[in-house]
Write a protein that holds these residues in place. Structure first.
Motif: not given
Length: 419
Positions: A232-239, A284-292, A392-404
């Motif tokens: 689910l996080m990868l799908v959100d990351l692809g958006s 982690f799930f709450t943090v990713c939901m906050a990014f979304l 958007d790039r900052l959000l993407f990098q932060s999201y990718l860092a959190v997922l990693g």
């Protein structure tokens, strides 16, 4: 064929003789200054329930007590070589050993008899279901390891009267897992034991503490929770690869948000809840939901701002065109119009091209003003889009860092759990 008939009177006579003058209210020693030593042993049979919300552990334990009763010994040669008999527990003295962490009563088989040998050694064994208080940590769920203690001590007798000791060696107790059922959610790692004396105002009390270390089998939670959450996080990351101003991106992220909500509701039934600690997967799930939610709110606000900006610029352009057209039209009073009727055809032919050129010039100025305004709007949109792309790039990098970090943490917990 004669042995049963001959031994029955001897057994009856022995039991009657032992209990006829026996006083169960008195500690069974001839010298009252000598302490009665109770030997304890514990076999963990199964983990029945782990209640993290109420911080309780329910285990099935086989409990053994052994002590010497100086008033229950006999000479076996006088009673047909009878070396061991069974007596009712209610008829003899028994140590008042309790579990300090005991918080609830559960149904356990009632075994009313104990074995007594000719030397006065009493063996008391019973299975019990222990509901004990335990500090349960859920931070590393589902790779959590719990350490719960069962502390046995006398409730009234001090160490001068009742002392405690181990029936087996501590090494045998620690590594003995033969009686444990491994087909449950939990696995028994070890049962370490320690002896200590608790000092308080009422006196010194002997205590034996058994530390039951268990760990959870995580495979079912990895399949049902961790892997779907990563997908689910990868799908959100692809958006983030969709255009920022595209309405399809808003619809896509809204659908992902609904998926997050549904998964969160289902996850709340599976993840243990505790007031003292929060599972790492929930954080982690709450943090990713906050990014979304942050990304979705940013896209909605940007589309709304650009739409309002474009509408306002179009209205200003239309007003400008109308104003230029109206101001550039020739204004003639009625007298001039009447006078123009009497002018010569040559004069009218001369003025006609001049008015036409003024009208063409006015239209060109309006078109030029319109394109200048449109260029300003486009430049503002480009500026906002550039800012949006950086955000958007900052959000993407932060999201990718959190997922990693999420994946690395789960792998580390798994390695630590297996080790």
């Amino acid at each position: 064929m004669d042995t049963p008939y001959s031994s029955s009177p001897a057994l009856h006579h022995l039991t009657k003789q032992l209990l006829q003058t026996y006083r169960k209210e008195v500690r069974p020693v001839h010298n009252w200054t000598q302490a009665t030593t109770v030997y304890l042993d514990v076999f963990v049979h199964a983990v029945l329930d782990v209640d993290t919300q109420n911080q309780k552990l329910k285990t099935s334990v086989w409990y053994r007590e052994v002590w010497d009763d100086e008033f229950l010994s006999w000479n076996s040669s006088m009673f047909d070589e009878i070396r061991e008999i069974s007596l009712p527990l209610s008829a003899i003295w028994a140590p008042d050993i309790i579990i300090n962490e005991y918080v609830d009563t559960e149904k356990s088989p009632d075994l009313p008899y104990v074995y007594v040998n000719s030397s006065g050694t009493i063996k008391h064994s019973k299975p019990i279901q222990v509901v004990s208080a335990c500090n349960l940590e859920t931070y590393a769920f589902p790779f959590d390891v719990q350490n719960c203690s069962l502390t046995f001590s006398s409730i009234l007798h001090t160490v001068e009267d009742v002392d405690l000791a181990f029936l087996r060696s501590t090494e045998d107790i620690t590594h003995d897992q033969k009686a444990f059922l491994n087909d449950s959610e939990w696995e028994l790692l070890s049962v370490s034991s320690t002896y200590r004396i608790l000092q308080n105002s009422a006196g010194d009390f002997a205590q034996i503490q058994f530390n039951v270390v268990i760990r959870r089998h995580p495979l079912v939670y990895v399949v049902s929770l961790l892997i779907p959450s990563i997908f689910l996080m990868l799908v959100d990351l692809g958006s983030f690869y969709l255009p920022p101003t595209c309405q399809a991106r808003i619809l896509f992220k809204t659908s992902v948000l609904v998926g997050y909500t549904v998964f969160r509701v289902n996850m709340s039934d599976e993840v243990p809840r505790s007031a003292g600690s929060t599972p790492l997967i929930g954080v982690f799930f709450t943090v990713c939901m906050a990014f979304l939610v942050l990304s979705l709110s940013k896209s909605i606000l940007l589309v709304k701002f650009l739409y309002d900006e474009r509408c306002s610029q179009q209205e200003q352009t239309l007003l400008c065109l109308r104003g230029d057209t109206d101001t550039n039209q020739p204004q003639m009073d009625p007298g001039a119009q009447l006078a123009g009727v009497t002018e010569s055809p040559v004069r009218q032919e001369y003025q006609a091209p001049s008015g036409f050129l003024k009208e063409v010039w006015s239209q060109l100025r309006s078109i030029s003003s319109y394109f200048q305004t449109q260029d300003q709007v486009d430049q503002q949109e480009l500026g906002w889009l550039a800012l949006l792309e950086r955000f958007d790039r900052l959000l993407f990098q932060s999201y990718l860092a959190v997922l990693g970090l999420y994946a690395v943490t789960l792998c580390s917990l798994w390695v630590s759990w297996s080790g």
